[in-house]
Design an enzyme around this catalytic site. Structure first.
Site, mmCIF file in Angstrom:
data_model
loop_
_atom_site.group_PDB
_atom_site.id
_atom_site.type_symbol
_atom_site.label_atom_id
_atom_site.label_comp_id
_atom_site.label_asym_id
_atom_site.label_seq_id
_atom_site.Cartn_x
_atom_site.Cartn_y
_atom_site.Cartn_z
ATOM 1 N N GLY A 159 42.300 16.307 73.838
ATOM 2 C CA GLY A 159 41.776 17.659 73.990
ATOM 3 C C GLY A 159 42.911 18.637 74.211
ATOM 4 O O GLY A 159 43.340 19.346 73.309
ATOM 5 N N TRP A 184 33.255 17.837 70.253
ATOM 6 C CA TRP A 184 32.991 19.148 70.859
ATOM 7 C C TRP A 184 33.205 20.262 69.839
ATOM 8 O O TRP A 184 33.865 21.254 70.116
ATOM 9 C CB TRP A 184 33.865 19.383 72.101
ATOM 10 C CG TRP A 184 33.716 18.349 73.156
ATOM 11 C CD1 TRP A 184 34.675 17.507 73.626
ATOM 12 C CD2 TRP A 184 32.525 18.026 73.890
ATOM 13 N NE1 TRP A 184 34.169 16.678 74.600
ATOM 14 C CE2 TRP A 184 32.849 16.972 74.783
ATOM 15 C CE3 TRP A 184 31.209 18.508 73.874
ATOM 16 C CZ2 TRP A 184 31.910 16.414 75.646
ATOM 17 C CZ3 TRP A 184 30.280 17.936 74.730
ATOM 18 C CH2 TRP A 184 30.628 16.915 75.603
ATOM 19 N N CYS A 261 45.396 29.934 64.785
ATOM 20 C CA CYS A 261 43.956 30.208 64.685
ATOM 21 C C CYS A 261 43.353 30.348 66.077
ATOM 22 O O CYS A 261 42.541 31.247 66.342
ATOM 23 C CB CYS A 261 43.260 29.082 63.925
ATOM 24 S SG CYS A 261 43.929 28.737 62.291
ATOM 25 N N ARG A 266 40.925 32.920 70.928
ATOM 26 C CA ARG A 266 41.072 33.211 72.357
ATOM 27 C C ARG A 266 41.064 34.722 72.604
ATOM 28 O O ARG A 266 40.544 35.187 73.622
ATOM 29 C CB ARG A 266 42.382 32.593 72.875
ATOM 30 C CG ARG A 266 42.367 31.076 72.904
ATOM 31 C CD ARG A 266 43.766 30.493 73.018
ATOM 32 N NE ARG A 266 43.740 29.042 73.123
ATOM 33 C CZ ARG A 266 44.815 28.265 73.051
ATOM 34 N NH1 ARG A 266 46.013 28.819 72.864
ATOM 35 N NH2 ARG A 266 44.710 26.958 73.169
ATOM 36 N N GLY A 362 19.109 36.738 94.571
ATOM 37 C CA GLY A 362 18.456 35.720 95.389
ATOM 38 C C GLY A 362 17.830 34.639 94.535
ATOM 39 O O GLY A 362 18.371 34.220 93.510
ATOM 40 N N GLY A 363 16.643 34.202 94.927
ATOM 41 C CA GLY A 363 15.948 33.148 94.190
ATOM 42 C C GLY A 363 15.612 33.545 92.763
ATOM 43 O O GLY A 363 15.615 32.707 91.855
ATOM 44 N N GLU A 386 38.916 26.001 74.019
ATOM 45 C CA GLU A 386 40.019 26.731 73.404
ATOM 46 C C GLU A 386 41.156 26.980 74.393
ATOM 47 O O GLU A 386 41.679 28.080 74.527
ATOM 48 C CB GLU A 386 39.511 28.017 72.751
ATOM 49 C CG GLU A 386 38.500 27.686 71.666
ATOM 50 C CD GLU A 386 38.137 28.855 70.787
ATOM 51 O OE1 GLU A 386 38.980 29.742 70.616
ATOM 52 O OE2 GLU A 386 37.012 28.855 70.262
ATOM 53 N N HIS A 389 41.301 26.413 81.589
ATOM 54 C CA HIS A 389 41.796 27.414 82.530
ATOM 55 C C HIS A 389 43.195 27.041 83.021
ATOM 56 O O HIS A 389 44.082 27.899 83.114
ATOM 57 C CB HIS A 389 40.808 27.475 83.701
ATOM 58 C CG HIS A 389 40.935 28.704 84.543
ATOM 59 N ND1 HIS A 389 40.853 29.977 84.042
ATOM 60 C CD2 HIS A 389 41.145 28.854 85.884
ATOM 61 C CE1 HIS A 389 40.987 30.873 85.019
ATOM 62 N NE2 HIS A 389 41.184 30.208 86.140
#
Length: 407
Positions: A159, A184, A261, A266, A362-363, A386, A389
């Site tokens: 990856g 993926w 590419c 990105r 909230g909920g 891509e 992090h």
């Protein structure tokens, strides 16, 4: 807003509320945009309000990819807008491209993935590294949405380290023989063509255009996703696939080709993530003003105002970052580390905004009545794909120190 019961097929779902979204512009960034930019943004925003937001919660809930959206994206010019007009593209600049991605991802990250893969990862390499025959054969049909494409780089065992790829092709005289697998891959289960990166007999990476229907080529769908549920994801499997020699991209070899590419994709993500952040912020702002607790709107409480102020601050910073990066892209000056900085910063900010917006609701924030949980789940993929992090952090670290930390 009211949440209707969801039928079996996501394409039948329509939410019964008015999408009155207007993007925040605290630093008057619109003043930096041309009239053409504003017209393009308005047309895509109208499209999203009509064709995506009324249906997206149902598509996501039912893990349904609306195939009809492909032709519609083609009709509005969302595919390859920077491709020259002679090949059917819009011939637009990169700020226009960014605004298109921003508006589509405001609707949904999966919808933006469909468009950005087509433009940046399929059309761009064919345009930049393909032969004139390949450009004329494929680009107009990709622009119009007649063809859907995908991009094969990531593998089951590789990856963040694409240089270790195991997919190979050999020269068999009148054709190439391709073997291996990719994982993926956005658009894969429905794609008509795949731009596949594989190593030749010398170990150099090259691109090949593989068409659906070639014997030994299959695209199994990835099931069980909790993210990007309105986008189709799958594998690319090659078992002695005979690829015509005219399907090799002749213009460039080496890992620099697929990486260039990814730079463009990105860049589109850096804009798209801001669209998702804006959607969450606007939902939270409106809800805070309407929701009454302890006898007054929750917007009157300091902690809610703190959350909203921080959201607007991060959106404004990201808008300015994108505009400057777009100018550098148009001038051909943007570097990979500069693009990495924007992708990393803006996706992280969007994910934080989605989480804070969910808390304000909230909920109610966990339901399909509001968009935050869907954006949160989507952005958990966007922050990884891509370039993860952390990999983008190390790309910046390498730029700062001159020392590569991930080899």
């Amino acid at each position: 807003m009211s949440n209707q019961s969801t039928p079996q097929h996501g394409s039948d779902v329509k939410r019964s509320f008015s999408d009155d979204f207007e993007s925040p512009d605290f630093y008057q960034v619109d003043d930096l945009l041309s009239e053409e930019h504003l017209l393009i943004r308005a047309s895509i925003r109208d499209f999203v309000k009509k064709e995506i937001t009324p249906f997206i919660e149902g598509w996501a809930e039912n893990n349904h990819f609306p195939e009809e959206i492909v032709k519609k994206f083609g009709e509005i010019g969302a595919f390859g807008p920077t491709i020259p007009e002679e090949y059917g593209g819009g011939g637009l600049d990169y700020i226009s491209y960014g605004l298109i991605m921003q508006e589509i991802e405001r609707g949904d990250s999966g919808m933006r993935s469909t468009a950005s893969v087509q433009g940046s990862l399929v059309m761009y390499p064919i345009y930049a590294y393909g032969s004139e025959e390949q450009r004329k054969k494929y680009l107009p049909r990709l622009v119009s949405g007649e063809l859907l494409g995908c991009f094969g780089l990531t593998e089951p065992n590789h990856g963040s380290n694409p240089g270790g790829m195991e997919t190979r092709f050999t020269d068999e005289g009148d054709h190439y023989l391709l073997n291996g697998a990719k994982m993926w891959i956005s658009n894969a289960p429905k794609a008509d063509i795949a731009v596949v990166w594989a190593k030749n007999e010398k170990g150099r990476v090259q691109g090949l255009i593989v068409e659906r229907g070639m014997e030994g080529f299959s695209t199994p769908e990835t099931h069980g996703k909790w993210s990007l549920r309105a986008s189709c994801t799958g594998e690319l499997v090659f078992s002695d696939v005979k690829v015509p020699k005219e399907n090799l991209l002749p213009g460039k070899d080496g890992l620099g080709a697929p990486m260039s590419c990814l730079d463009r994709a990105r860049y589109g993500i850096s804009w798209g993530a801001v669209g998702a952040a804006m959607d969450c912020y606007e939902a939270a702002r409106k809800y805070a003003i309407e929701r009454v607790q302890f006898g007054k709107p929750i917007a009157s409480f300091q902690l809610i105002q703190k959350k909203l102020a921080e959201m607007l601050t991060e959106i404004t910073k990201a808008q300015l970052l994108n505009w400057k990066l777009g100018k550098m892209m148009d001038e051909g000056k943007a570097t990979t580390p500069q693009i990495s900085l924007a992708k990393r910063n803006n996706v992280e900010a969007a994910l934080s905004i989605a989480r804070e917006a969910r808390q304000i609701h909230g909920g109610m924030g966990i339901t399909g009545e509001y968009p935050m949980m869907r954006h949160m789940m989507n952005l958990e993929s966007v922050i990884t794909y891509e370039g993860t992090h952390d990999i983008h952090l190390l790309i910046l670290g390498n730029e700062i120190t001159g020392i590569q930390a991930f080899k």
